[in-house]
Design a protein around this motif. Structure first.
Motif, short mmCIF file in Angstrom:
data_model
loop_
_atom_site.label_atom_id
_atom_site.label_comp_id
_atom_site.label_asym_id
_atom_site.label_seq_id
_atom_site.Cartn_x
_atom_site.Cartn_y
_atom_site.Cartn_z
N THR A 1 0.61 -1.23 -0.06
CA THR A 1 0.25 -0.28 0.10
C THR A 1 1.05 1.15 -0.03
O THR A 1 0.59 1.66 -0.85
N GLN A 2 1.99 1.13 0.99
CA GLN A 2 3.10 2.68 0.78
C GLN A 2 3.39 2.56 -0.48
O GLN A 2 3.68 3.77 -1.33
N HIS A 3 3.85 1.30 -0.75
CA HIS A 3 4.67 1.53 -2.39
C HIS A 3 3.73 2.38 -3.29
O HIS A 3 4.49 2.63 -4.28
N PHE A 4 2.87 1.86 -3.60
CA PHE A 4 1.79 2.51 -4.97
C PHE A 4 1.13 3.95 -4.16
O PHE A 4 0.01 4.44 -4.75
N GLY A 5 1.65 4.72 -3.07
CA GLY A 5 1.11 5.72 -2.91
C GLY A 5 0.24 5.69 -1.65
O GLY A 5 -0.56 7.11 -1.61
N GLY A 6 0.46 5.19 -1.23
CA GLY A 6 -1.00 5.27 0.13
C GLY A 6 -0.35 6.12 1.50
O GLY A 6 1.05 5.91 1.20
N SER A 7 -1.16 6.61 1.99
CA SER A 7 -0.92 7.06 3.24
C SER A 7 -0.74 6.35 4.74
O SER A 7 -1.64 4.96 4.47
N GLY B 1 -4.39 4.74 4.51
CA GLY B 1 -4.66 3.69 4.15
C GLY B 1 -3.94 2.22 4.60
O GLY B 1 -4.34 1.06 4.70
N ILE B 2 -2.36 2.71 5.43
CA ILE B 2 -2.20 1.13 5.67
C ILE B 2 -3.01 0.76 7.00
O ILE B 2 -3.05 0.00 7.27
N PHE C 1 -9.45 -12.34 2.76
CA PHE C 1 -7.80 -12.13 2.61
C PHE C 1 -7.84 -10.99 1.98
O PHE C 1 -6.73 -10.17 1.70
N ILE C 2 -8.43 -10.75 0.69
CA ILE C 2 -7.65 -10.49 -0.47
C ILE C 2 -8.81 -9.04 -0.62
O ILE C 2 -8.37 -8.21 -0.86
N ILE C 3 -9.97 -9.56 -0.51
CA ILE C 3 -11.25 -8.02 -0.55
C ILE C 3 -11.00 -7.37 1.04
O ILE C 3 -11.20 -5.91 0.64
N GLY C 4 -10.52 -8.00 1.07
CA GLY C 4 -10.86 -7.49 2.68
C GLY C 4 -9.27 -5.61 3.20
O GLY C 4 -9.37 -4.78 3.39
N PRO C 5 -8.05 -6.12 3.32
CA PRO C 5 -7.26 -5.49 2.63
C PRO C 5 -7.40 -4.89 1.57
O PRO C 5 -6.70 -3.01 1.55
N PHE C 6 -8.00 -4.67 0.57
CA PHE C 6 -8.23 -3.69 -0.76
C PHE C 6 -9.02 -2.72 -0.61
O PHE C 6 -9.01 -2.01 -0.29
N LEU C 7 -10.34 -3.20 0.40
CA LEU C 7 -11.42 -2.40 0.80
C LEU C 7 -11.03 -1.89 1.98
O LEU C 7 -11.62 -0.37 2.24
N GLY C 8 -10.34 -2.20 2.67
CA GLY C 8 -9.70 -1.22 4.09
C GLY C 8 -8.79 -0.17 3.25
O GLY C 8 -8.79 0.68 3.74
N ALA C 9 -8.31 -0.73 2.91
CA ALA C 9 -6.91 0.99 1.60
C ALA C 9 -8.16 2.27 1.07
O ALA C 9 -7.53 3.01 1.76
N LEU C 10 -8.62 1.29 0.68
CA LEU C 10 -9.82 2.11 -0.35
C LEU C 10 -10.78 3.01 0.66
O LEU C 10 -10.35 4.65 -0.14
N ILE C 11 -11.39 2.23 1.84
CA ILE C 11 -12.20 3.15 2.27
C ILE C 11 -11.46 4.33 3.47
O ILE C 11 -11.43 5.66 3.57
N THR D 1 -8.52 12.03 2.00
CA THR D 1 -8.96 12.25 1.11
C THR D 1 -8.47 13.12 -0.55
O THR D 1 -8.42 13.83 -0.52
N LYS D 2 -8.33 11.40 -0.54
CA LYS D 2 -7.16 11.71 -1.58
C LYS D 2 -8.50 10.87 -3.68
O LYS D 2 -9.48 11.17 -2.89
N ASN D 3 -8.14 11.67 -4.44
CA ASN D 3 -9.04 11.07 -5.89
C ASN D 3 -9.63 9.58 -5.35
O ASN D 3 -8.62 8.90 -4.34
N VAL D 4 -10.39 8.89 -5.83
CA VAL D 4 -10.31 7.65 -6.05
C VAL D 4 -9.56 6.91 -7.10
O VAL D 4 -9.53 5.76 -6.36
N GLN D 5 -9.21 7.39 -7.55
CA GLN D 5 -7.69 6.80 -9.07
C GLN D 5 -6.18 6.92 -7.63
O GLN D 5 -6.48 5.25 -8.08
N GLN D 6 -6.29 7.41 -6.99
CA GLN D 6 -4.92 7.06 -5.94
C GLN D 6 -5.52 6.21 -5.28
O GLN D 6 -4.52 6.00 -5.06
N ALA D 7 -6.95 6.15 -4.62
CA ALA D 7 -6.75 5.44 -3.26
C ALA D 7 -7.06 3.83 -3.70
O ALA D 7 -6.65 3.14 -3.68
#
Length: 167
Positions: free
Chosen positions: A73-79, A82-83, A102-112, A119-125
């Motif tokens: 997450t951090q490598h792809f620009g997450g804050s 997101g982490i 185990f894949i959906i949970g972290p994805f949705l957690g980082a996205l949310i 407050t980043k844009n959706v594309q960055q999230a």
């Protein structure tokens, strides 16, 4: 008794390899248990070097297994949000009885986490959330490779002591 321990150890090896893909099973830990069971037989002399080294790898990987999705997450620009979302989503995804939780949970957690708290844009999230999934996939691949190495160690020990093990 030696044959029973060998069969249980072999079963642990197969379950460990399967566990490298299923997050409910700690694959590498179960594979290590298979090696330990083999050393409990009377036919195989105890080797603290192999047991200690393989146990150290289990401990280090178990720690890295929870760090890799966050690093992805951090490598792809997450804050930090997101982490945190990745970690919380990983725990919820593991506990939730849904396929690929185990894949959906972290994805949705980082996205949310990214959308709501940073407050980043959706594309960055989405990009940061994709990083968490890549981290999980990398972790699963590494665990599979380690399980296969442990299986190779198991087979080499059996091969070396097959004459005394199967008599």
């Amino acid at each position: 008794m030696d044959i029973l321990l060998f069969i249980l150890g072999l079963a642990c090896m197969f379950i460990g390899v399967l566990g490298s893909f299923l997050p409910v099973l700690p694959g590498i830990s179960i594979s290590w248990l298979g090696i330990v069971l083999l050393y409990f037989t009377n036919a195989v002399p105890l080797n603290y070097w192999i047991l200690g080294t393989t146990f150290l790898v289990v401990v280090l990987f178990s720690i890295a297994n929870y760090v890799l999705p966050s690093k992805g997450t951090q490598h792809f620009g997450g804050s930090k949000a997101g982490i945190w979302g990745t970690n919380i989503g990983l725990i919820i995804g593991l506990l939730t009885p849904i396929p690929f939780g185990f894949i959906i949970g972290p994805f949705l957690g980082a996205l949310i986490g990214e959308i709501v708290f940073d407050t980043k844009n959706v594309q960055q999230a989405v990009r940061a959330a994709t990083g968490s999934v890549l981290g999980i996939l990398a972790s699963s691949f590494i665990q599979f490779m380690l399980c296969m190495i442990y299986f190779g160690i198991f087979i080499s020990i059996v091969w070396k002591y097959k004459a005394t093990l199967f008599n």
